[in-house]
Motif scaffolding. Structure first.
Motif, PDB file in Angstrom:
ATOM      1  N   TYR A  61       7.952  -9.046   3.392  1.00 21.26           N
ATOM      2  CA  TYR A  61       6.832  -9.507   4.215  1.00 21.26           C
ATOM      3  C   TYR A  61       6.847  -8.810   5.581  1.00 21.26           C
ATOM      4  O   TYR A  61       6.039  -9.110   6.446  1.00 21.26           O
ATOM      5  N   GLY A  62       7.780  -7.866   5.730  1.00 18.92           N
ATOM      6  CA  GLY A  62       7.991  -7.198   7.011  1.00 18.92           C
ATOM      7  C   GLY A  62       9.458  -7.271   7.372  1.00 18.92           C
ATOM      8  O   GLY A  62       9.845  -7.574   8.497  1.00 18.92           O
ATOM      9  N   LEU A  63      10.301  -7.011   6.384  1.00 19.08           N
ATOM     10  CA  LEU A  63      11.737  -7.265   6.529  1.00 19.08           C
ATOM     11  C   LEU A  63      12.432  -6.298   7.479  1.00 19.08           C
ATOM     12  O   LEU A  63      11.963  -5.186   7.724  1.00 19.08           O
ATOM     13  N   LYS A  64      13.568  -6.749   7.985  1.00 16.02           N
ATOM     14  CA  LYS A  64      14.428  -5.940   8.838  1.00 16.02           C
ATOM     15  C   LYS A  64      15.532  -5.321   7.990  1.00 16.02           C
ATOM     16  O   LYS A  64      16.073  -5.963   7.085  1.00 16.02           O
ATOM     17  N   ARG A  65      15.881  -4.094   8.311  1.00 12.50           N
ATOM     18  CA  ARG A  65      16.891  -3.363   7.553  1.00 12.50           C
ATOM     19  C   ARG A  65      18.231  -4.103   7.526  1.00 12.50           C
ATOM     20  O   ARG A  65      18.931  -4.112   6.520  1.00 12.50           O
ATOM     21  N   SER A  66      18.586  -4.739   8.646  1.00 15.80           N
ATOM     22  CA  SER A  66      19.892  -5.405   8.722  1.00 15.80           C
ATOM     23  C   SER A  66      20.006  -6.560   7.731  1.00 15.80           C
ATOM     24  O   SER A  66      21.101  -6.887   7.265  1.00 15.80           O
ATOM     25  N   MET A  67      18.868  -7.196   7.376  1.00 10.50           N
ATOM     26  CA  MET A  67      18.922  -8.273   6.381  1.00 10.50           C
ATOM     27  C   MET A  67      19.374  -7.725   5.027  1.00 10.50           C
ATOM     28  O   MET A  67      20.191  -8.330   4.335  1.00 10.50           O
ATOM     29  N   LEU A  68      18.812  -6.583   4.658  1.00  8.76           N
ATOM     30  CA  LEU A  68      19.204  -5.955   3.389  1.00  8.76           C
ATOM     31  C   LEU A  68      20.675  -5.557   3.419  1.00  8.76           C
ATOM     32  O   LEU A  68      21.401  -5.715   2.424  1.00  8.76           O
ATOM     33  N   GLN A  69      21.127  -5.040   4.551  1.00  7.84           N
ATOM     34  CA  GLN A  69      22.530  -4.629   4.672  1.00  7.84           C
ATOM     35  C   GLN A  69      23.468  -5.823   4.524  1.00  7.84           C
ATOM     36  O   GLN A  69      24.528  -5.715   3.886  1.00  7.84           O
ATOM     37  N   TYR A  70      23.095  -6.968   5.086  1.00  8.25           N
ATOM     38  CA  TYR A  70      23.927  -8.168   4.962  1.00  8.25           C
ATOM     39  C   TYR A  70      23.992  -8.636   3.513  1.00  8.25           C
ATOM     40  O   TYR A  70      25.029  -9.115   3.050  1.00  8.25           O
ATOM     41  N   LEU A  71      22.869  -8.524   2.791  1.00  6.33           N
ATOM     42  CA  LEU A  71      22.875  -8.886   1.375  1.00  6.33           C
ATOM     43  C   LEU A  71      23.811  -7.972   0.586  1.00  6.33           C
ATOM     44  O   LEU A  71      24.578  -8.429  -0.275  1.00  6.33           O
ATOM     45  N   VAL A  72      23.767  -6.677   0.876  1.00  7.34           N
ATOM     46  CA  VAL A  72      24.658  -5.724   0.211  1.00  7.34           C
ATOM     47  C   VAL A  72      26.116  -6.061   0.542  1.00  7.34           C
ATOM     48  O   VAL A  72      26.992  -5.998  -0.332  1.00  7.34           O
ATOM     49  N   ASP A  73      26.375  -6.419   1.798  1.00  4.78           N
ATOM     50  CA  ASP A  73      27.739  -6.798   2.191  1.00  4.78           C
ATOM     51  C   ASP A  73      28.284  -7.935   1.327  1.00  4.78           C
ATOM     52  O   ASP A  73      29.492  -8.029   1.097  1.00  4.78           O
ATOM     53  N   GLU A  74      27.377  -8.801   0.858  1.00  2.98           N
ATOM     54  CA  GLU A  74      27.782  -9.938   0.022  1.00  2.98           C
ATOM     55  C   GLU A  74      27.795  -9.600  -1.464  1.00  2.98           C
ATOM     56  O   GLU A  74      27.925 -10.486  -2.307  1.00  2.98           O
ATOM     57  N   GLY A  75      27.621  -8.303  -1.788  1.00  3.64           N
ATOM     58  CA  GLY A  75      27.709  -7.881  -3.174  1.00  3.64           C
ATOM     59  C   GLY A  75      26.399  -7.865  -3.921  1.00  3.64           C
ATOM     60  O   GLY A  75      26.375  -8.003  -5.149  1.00  3.64           O
ATOM     61  N   CYS A  76      25.284  -7.675  -3.185  1.00  4.00           N
ATOM     62  CA  CYS A  76      23.964  -7.686  -3.821  1.00  4.00           C
ATOM     63  C   CYS A  76      23.382  -6.278  -3.951  1.00  4.00           C
ATOM     64  O   CYS A  76      23.409  -5.503  -2.992  1.00  4.00           O
ATOM     65  N   PHE A 108      15.137 -13.325  -2.458  1.00  9.75           N
ATOM     66  CA  PHE A 108      15.197 -13.411  -1.000  1.00  9.75           C
ATOM     67  C   PHE A 108      13.799 -13.271  -0.417  1.00  9.75           C
ATOM     68  O   PHE A 108      13.049 -12.357  -0.788  1.00  9.75           O
ATOM     69  N   LEU A 109      13.424 -14.190   0.482  1.00  8.48           N
ATOM     70  CA  LEU A 109      12.122 -14.164   1.155  1.00  8.48           C
ATOM     71  C   LEU A 109      12.335 -13.710   2.588  1.00  8.48           C
ATOM     72  O   LEU A 109      12.963 -14.427   3.383  1.00  8.48           O
ATOM     73  N   ALA A 110      11.842 -12.545   2.929  1.00  9.05           N
ATOM     74  CA  ALA A 110      12.156 -11.921   4.214  1.00  9.05           C
ATOM     75  C   ALA A 110      11.281 -12.442   5.351  1.00  9.05           C
ATOM     76  O   ALA A 110      10.346 -13.221   5.155  1.00  9.05           O
ATOM     77  N   ASN A 111      11.609 -11.970   6.529  1.00  9.39           N
ATOM     78  CA  ASN A 111      10.805 -12.252   7.720  1.00  9.39           C
ATOM     79  C   ASN A 111       9.518 -11.435   7.687  1.00  9.39           C
ATOM     80  O   ASN A 111       9.305 -10.633   6.775  1.00  9.39           O
ATOM     81  N   GLY A 112       8.698 -11.589   8.708  1.00 12.06           N
ATOM     82  CA  GLY A 112       7.469 -10.803   8.788  1.00 12.06           C
ATOM     83  C   GLY A 112       6.547 -11.338   9.867  1.00 12.06           C
ATOM     84  O   GLY A 112       6.810 -12.379  10.486  1.00 12.06           O
ATOM     85  N   PRO A 113       5.432 -10.645  10.103  1.00 15.97           N
ATOM     86  CA  PRO A 113       4.517 -11.003  11.184  1.00 15.97           C
ATOM     87  C   PRO A 113       3.359 -11.888  10.720  1.00 15.97           C
ATOM     88  O   PRO A 113       3.111 -12.047   9.530  1.00 15.97           O
ATOM     89  N   GLY A 114       2.641 -12.422  11.696  1.00 17.76           N
ATOM     90  CA  GLY A 114       1.373 -13.084  11.428  1.00 17.76           C
ATOM     91  C   GLY A 114       1.486 -14.517  10.953  1.00 17.76           C
ATOM     92  O   GLY A 114       2.538 -15.161  11.024  1.00 17.76           O
ATOM     93  N   ASP A 115       0.377 -15.012  10.442  1.00 19.34           N
ATOM     94  CA  ASP A 115       0.216 -16.397  10.020  1.00 19.34           C
ATOM     95  C   ASP A 115       0.736 -16.563   8.591  1.00 19.34           C
ATOM     96  O   ASP A 115       0.225 -15.942   7.668  1.00 19.34           O
ATOM     97  N   PRO A 116       1.753 -17.414   8.371  1.00 20.86           N
ATOM     98  CA  PRO A 116       2.295 -17.573   7.011  1.00 20.86           C
ATOM     99  C   PRO A 116       1.257 -18.092   6.015  1.00 20.86           C
ATOM    100  O   PRO A 116       1.280 -17.724   4.838  1.00 20.86           O
ATOM    101  N   ALA A 117       0.348 -18.950   6.490  1.00 24.18           N
ATOM    102  CA  ALA A 117      -0.663 -19.518   5.593  1.00 24.18           C
ATOM    103  C   ALA A 117      -1.693 -18.485   5.158  1.00 24.18           C
ATOM    104  O   ALA A 117      -2.454 -18.725   4.218  1.00 24.18           O
TER     105      ALA A 117
END
Length: 374
Positions: A198-213, A236-245
């Motif tokens: 939804y506008g994810l940050k690279r570090s989120m993916l890296q943390y998932l990989v760190d946990e074996g994903c 995994f549901l990532a971060n992102g901009p704007g109105d969630p609805a």
């Protein structure tokens, strides 16, 4: 030679300063961030699409810019307002100045602004549309342009910044202080995770990989059927901009995934999970943006100092009987975390991958891995 710049707000308030970065005219929602550092991560966070970020801390630019600190390949904020810009970086990792970095990416900056006054104004009157201009237009014309610009409410910005095609990510978190001759051990990739972009940050993916994903990143409009056909261990549901609805079909898609596989959401992903459960979200007056937001974990009683960036929040009253509220913001009591134990799903509003305080919130990624392990 410095060039005069103006920041005009939709309510008629104007601020004068000096231009840096790209000398142009850009429109965005003017918000403030209370972090003392990390401006490059902030500028490149896709959650800042269409926003002009006011940095509350006065000194900016002192560590320059470098590729390692980017959360995406380019800045997503359209502009930046600062009190004092340091022209010369004094960090060994710096590759260019903040001024050159913004100029290269076509983003506008204004320095010399009384940011204390600007932050107090936004806190009192709310985040609002604004214009940064160094093109010599009158203040009245800039105010009118800001006044007629569409706001964030009802805007589906996540679909616009989402990846257009799926891709696989297997890169762990970098350790810039470790010698290249002594690399960190490569994680064993035990889990297959699908991450909604939804506008994810690279570090989120890296943390998932760190946990074996092994992470397969998919577009925001990917159906639940397509995801389940991949037979993932978790979603995994990532971060992102704007109105969630306003994110097209996201709530129905996530509703179809809940109970089928473990689900972990962060920020916009947290809000979309709440909508999928039948809850509601609302636009906040000025939001939470900064690396010093106190959040209480109601399950442990511990308080975490968190990094946040959001202008919408979950209505806790709308979730009665649908989810357990696990975290609250100690400044205003807003919902900061949810859990649906029967569906093996949980979410947080803040950004655990940023780890701004003494308590490293990496444990939330480990919690997701534990759910997937059964």
């Amino acid at each position: 030679m410095t060039k005069r710049a103006v920041l005009a707000l939709a309510d008629g308030t104007t601020f004068e300063g000096r231009a840096f970065g790209a000398t142009c005219e850009l429109v965005g929602e003017v918000v403030f961030n209370t972090s003392m550092f990390g401006y490059q991560e902030i500028l490149t966070d896709p959650s800042y699409v269409g926003q002009i970020v006011t940095m509350a801390y006065p000194e900016m630019g002192n560590v320059g810019a470098n590729p390692e600190d980017e959360e995406a390949g380019q800045p997503h904020a359209v502009g930046m307002a600062v009190r004092s810009l340091t022209p010369q970086a004094s960090n060994w990792r710096s590759k260019e100045s903040l001024d050159a970095y913004l100029k290269r990416h076509g983003r506008a900056g204004i320095e010399g602004v009384d940011t204390r006054r600007l932050v107090r104004h936004l806190r009192t009157h709310g985040a609002q549309m604004g214009v940064i201009s160094s093109d010599g237009h009158s203040a009245a014309a800039l105010v009118e342009r800001a006044r007629t610009a569409p706001g964030m409410e009802g805007m589906d910005l996540a679909t616009g910044v989402s990846t257009k095609t799926p891709y696989v990510f297997t890169t762990p978190s970098p350790d810039v202080f470790r010698s290249p001759n002594d690399p960190r051990p490569t994680p064993e990739l035990r889990f297959d995770v699908v991450a909604y972009d939804y506008g994810l940050k690279r570090s989120m993916l890296q943390y998932l990989v760190d946990e074996g994903c092994r992470v397969t990143v998919v577009p925001s409009n990917t159906t639940a059927e397509e995801v389940l056909a991949r037979k993932p261990h978790g979603v995994f549901l990532a971060n992102g901009p704007g109105d969630p609805a306003a994110v097209k079909g996201a709530d129905r898609t996530v509703a179809a995934l809940l109970g089928k596989v473990p689900v972990f959401g962060i920020c916009l992903g947290h809000q979309i999970m709440a909508l999928a459960l039948g809850g509601r979200t609302y636009k906040m007056k000025f939001g939470h943006r900064g690396a010093n937001q106190p959040v209480k974990d109601l399950t442990t009683g511990k308080v975490e100092i968190t990094a946040q960036n959001h202008g919408f929040a979950v209505d806790d009253a709308s979730l009665k009987g649908k989810a357990v509220v696990t975290h609250i913001n100690l400044n205003d009591g807003t919902v900061e975390g949810l859990a649906v134990p029967d569906a093996r799903a949980f979410s947080v509003q803040y950004h655990p991958e940023a780890s701004p305080g003494p308590h490293d919130a990496r444990y939330l990624f480990a919690r997701f891995a534990k759910l997937m392990a059964g």
